[in-house]
Design a protein around this motif. Structure first.
Motif, PDB file in Angstrom:
ATOM      1  N   HIS A  36      24.739  28.276  31.789  1.00 36.46           N
ATOM      2  CA  HIS A  36      24.963  28.872  30.764  1.00 36.46           C
ATOM      3  C   HIS A  36      24.819  30.900  30.036  1.00 36.46           C
ATOM      4  O   HIS A  36      24.328  31.282  29.324  1.00 36.46           O
ATOM      5  CB  HIS A  36      24.712  28.100  29.042  1.00 36.46           C
ATOM      6  CG  HIS A  36      24.648  27.050  29.785  1.00 36.46           C
ATOM      7  ND1 HIS A  36      25.493  26.253  28.825  1.00 36.46           N
ATOM      8  CD2 HIS A  36      23.591  25.836  29.544  1.00 36.46           C
ATOM      9  CE1 HIS A  36      25.970  24.827  29.301  1.00 36.46           C
ATOM     10  NE2 HIS A  36      24.003  25.086  29.545  1.00 36.46           N
ATOM     11  N   ASN A  82      27.474  28.162  35.354  1.00 30.96           N
ATOM     12  CA  ASN A  82      27.573  27.796  34.683  1.00 30.96           C
ATOM     13  C   ASN A  82      26.933  27.348  34.498  1.00 30.96           C
ATOM     14  O   ASN A  82      26.363  26.656  32.680  1.00 30.96           O
ATOM     15  CB  ASN A  82      29.394  26.906  34.997  1.00 30.96           C
ATOM     16  CG  ASN A  82      29.945  26.182  33.984  1.00 30.96           C
ATOM     17  OD1 ASN A  82      29.676  26.529  32.665  1.00 30.96           O
ATOM     18  ND2 ASN A  82      30.168  25.126  33.770  1.00 30.96           N
ATOM     19  N   LEU A 107      27.474  32.653  30.996  1.00 29.68           N
ATOM     20  CA  LEU A 107      28.650  33.431  30.289  1.00 29.68           C
ATOM     21  C   LEU A 107      28.720  32.742  28.955  1.00 29.68           C
ATOM     22  O   LEU A 107      28.894  31.062  28.929  1.00 29.68           O
ATOM     23  CB  LEU A 107      29.543  33.308  31.023  1.00 29.68           C
ATOM     24  CG  LEU A 107      29.952  33.703  32.112  1.00 29.68           C
ATOM     25  CD1 LEU A 107      31.415  33.190  33.304  1.00 29.68           C
ATOM     26  CD2 LEU A 107      29.911  35.646  32.382  1.00 29.68           C
ATOM     27  N   PRO A 108      29.366  33.619  27.914  1.00 36.21           N
ATOM     28  CA  PRO A 108      29.667  32.807  26.355  1.00 36.21           C
ATOM     29  C   PRO A 108      30.764  31.978  26.941  1.00 36.21           C
ATOM     30  O   PRO A 108      31.445  31.675  27.879  1.00 36.21           O
ATOM     31  CB  PRO A 108      30.160  33.852  25.612  1.00 36.21           C
ATOM     32  CG  PRO A 108      29.466  35.192  26.696  1.00 36.21           C
ATOM     33  CD  PRO A 108      29.566  34.477  27.553  1.00 36.21           C
ATOM     34  N   GLU A 109      30.252  30.865  25.515  1.00 36.44           N
ATOM     35  CA  GLU A 109      32.012  29.426  25.807  1.00 36.44           C
ATOM     36  C   GLU A 109      33.299  30.016  25.785  1.00 36.44           C
ATOM     37  O   GLU A 109      34.235  29.972  27.182  1.00 36.44           O
ATOM     38  CB  GLU A 109      31.917  28.604  24.737  1.00 36.44           C
ATOM     39  CG  GLU A 109      32.928  27.538  25.139  1.00 36.44           C
ATOM     40  CD  GLU A 109      32.271  26.276  24.400  1.00 36.44           C
ATOM     41  OE1 GLU A 109      33.133  25.436  24.000  1.00 36.44           O
ATOM     42  OE2 GLU A 109      31.345  26.505  23.669  1.00 36.44           O
ATOM     43  N   THR A 110      33.100  31.065  25.325  1.00 36.36           N
ATOM     44  CA  THR A 110      34.725  32.114  25.582  1.00 36.36           C
ATOM     45  C   THR A 110      35.496  32.316  26.421  1.00 36.36           C
ATOM     46  O   THR A 110      36.545  32.325  26.702  1.00 36.36           O
ATOM     47  CB  THR A 110      34.628  32.455  23.898  1.00 36.36           C
ATOM     48  OG1 THR A 110      33.995  33.445  24.214  1.00 36.36           O
ATOM     49  CG2 THR A 110      34.625  31.987  22.337  1.00 36.36           C
ATOM     50  N   ALA A 111      33.901  33.024  27.225  1.00 34.83           N
ATOM     51  CA  ALA A 111      34.464  33.884  28.394  1.00 34.83           C
ATOM     52  C   ALA A 111      34.874  32.731  29.599  1.00 34.83           C
ATOM     53  O   ALA A 111      36.283  32.966  30.749  1.00 34.83           O
ATOM     54  CB  ALA A 111      33.305  34.329  28.490  1.00 34.83           C
ATOM     55  N   THR A 112      33.918  31.770  29.645  1.00 29.61           N
ATOM     56  CA  THR A 112      33.684  30.668  30.345  1.00 29.61           C
ATOM     57  C   THR A 112      35.411  30.029  30.276  1.00 29.61           C
ATOM     58  O   THR A 112      36.431  29.940  31.191  1.00 29.61           O
ATOM     59  CB  THR A 112      33.283  29.419  30.345  1.00 29.61           C
ATOM     60  OG1 THR A 112      32.352  30.126  30.316  1.00 29.61           O
ATOM     61  CG2 THR A 112      33.148  28.247  31.050  1.00 29.61           C
ATOM     62  N   HIS A 113      35.988  29.858  29.282  1.00 25.37           N
ATOM     63  CA  HIS A 113      37.251  29.004  28.571  1.00 25.37           C
ATOM     64  C   HIS A 113      38.780  29.979  28.929  1.00 25.37           C
ATOM     65  O   HIS A 113      39.156  29.842  30.089  1.00 25.37           O
ATOM     66  CB  HIS A 113      37.032  28.980  27.442  1.00 25.37           C
ATOM     67  CG  HIS A 113      38.493  28.314  26.942  1.00 25.37           C
ATOM     68  ND1 HIS A 113      38.950  27.780  27.301  1.00 25.37           N
ATOM     69  CD2 HIS A 113      40.032  29.031  26.116  1.00 25.37           C
ATOM     70  CE1 HIS A 113      40.454  26.633  26.913  1.00 25.37           C
ATOM     71  NE2 HIS A 113      40.615  28.230  25.961  1.00 25.37           N
TER      72      HIS A 113
END
Length: 360
Positions: free
Chosen positions: A292, A289, A294-300
């Motif tokens: 960064h 995390n 992973l894309p923010e959408t993937a993390t969400h």
């Protein structure tokens, strides 16, 4: 030529697997219903996360309607309460980043370390020596207050391999005193009794309130900046879950060492090291995390799935909990939680004043 005598074990294995899968599916559907209930404004407004609602709903079902569940599903419930929770706790690390922790600097880190270490030590001592609780119940109650509420109880329960009702008692303490903090802290601040600036409010709220949601709920009544600082301090406490679990694993391993006169008997048997490998997974997720990757959408999306998996684990723990077991140590566990709560409010405020002066 066929071997009929092998057919029976094979059929029994298939039946057992079907039962386990049905149990997991049942817990998943139960957790989906719990998530819907937790999203209701009346519940969400109280800072009641799906995890907390899950263990309460699961306990109600487990004590009132458990007889209606097929016995073969028990393996699936146990899988959700044990193995699934380890995986979910590991992925909980995607909610924390090293950059966020660095934002509050050394003051937030010192506040978190002192609160976590002192609360764990006090809770374990008070629970075992004053309240005469068993070791696991005392440690679980202390962990819920010291680190990150229900998620910490789950992580410690997995490492200690304790009984579900002990986790339920610890979570009960988190629910009661964490909810109380969410309403009490803003009142104390508005009355001017805390004598804290915005940074101090963030340090105090984030350093002493039990659940992440409760921290956000309390600090949002002060200011946006205080909420930001409090959330980061809280996630710093979450980060400390890793070293604390590793230390706990080593302590458990040492406690299990055979006595001198038994050493020869056990010499040939390698002992299993009680290392919580999911804690390493948690740290790896923090690093991922922070980079960064992973894309923010993937993390969400992963965080949403992880919250659901943790809700399943808590629901399963609730189903396996018996009120009769809680009743035996209930008042003593609650008193331990109360002692820790007084310490978090009074001692935590003193620590916050000292930290602010130290890093002024």
């Amino acid at each position: 030529m066929s071997t009929p005598h092998l057919a029976v074990p094979h059929a029994a294995h298939e039946s057992s697997m079907r039962g386990q899968l049905n149990g997991i599916l049942f817990v998943a559907l139960f957790a989906a219903a719990v998530t819907s209930v937790a999203s209701l404004p009346a519940i969400a407004g109280l800072g009641m996360s799906p995890l907390i609602v899950g263990i309460v709903a699961g306990a109600i079902y487990g004590n009132a309607l458990r007889d209606g569940m097929p016995a073969s599903w028990a393996a699936g419930v146990n899988f959700s309460a044990r193995k699934l929770l380890r995986i979910a706790v590991a992925f909980f690390g995607l909610r924390v980043s090293l950059q966020e922790i660095a934002q509050v600097g050394l003051s937030g880190f010192v506040e978190s370390v002192v609160i976590v270490v002192s609360t764990l030590a006090l809770g374990t001592w008070a629970g075992m020596k004053l309240m005469k609780l068993d070791r696991d119940t005392a440690i679980l109650t202390a962990a819920g207050s010291a680190i990150c509420g229900a998620a910490a109880v789950l992580a410690f329960e997995s490492t200690l391999q304790s009984k579900p009702h002990k986790s339920a008692m610890a979570v009960g303490s988190v629910v009661l005193f964490g909810t109380l903090s969410m309403f009490l802290y803003p009142v104390l601040n508005r009355a001017g009794w805390l004598h804290l600036d915005t940074l101090g409010v963030g340090l105090f709220f984030g350093g002493t309130i039990h659940e992440v949601g409760q921290v956000v709920g309390a600090a949002s009544n002060v200011s946006g900046e205080a909420t930001h600082i409090a959330t980061i301090v809280k996630m710093t406490r979450v980060m400390l879950l890793v070293p604390v679990l590793l230390a706990l694993g080593m302590w458990i391993n040492r406690a299990k060492k055979p006595a001198a006169h038994e050493a020869a008997h056990h010499a040939a048997k390698p002992r299993k090291l009680a290392v919580p490998w999911f804690a390493i997974g948690f740290l790896a997720c923090v690093v991922v995390n922070s980079l960064h990757v992973l894309p923010e959408t993937a993390t969400h999306t992963v965080n949403l799935i992880d919250t659901f998996a943790l809700t399943m684990a808590m629901t399963a723990l609730g189903i396996e909990t018996r009120v009769s077991q809680i009743r035996e140590a209930g008042p003593r566990a609650l008193l331990t939680g109360f002692i820790l709560y007084v310490w978090l409010v009074v001692g935590g405020l003193g620590i916050t004043w000292a930290v602010e002066r130290l890093f002024a």
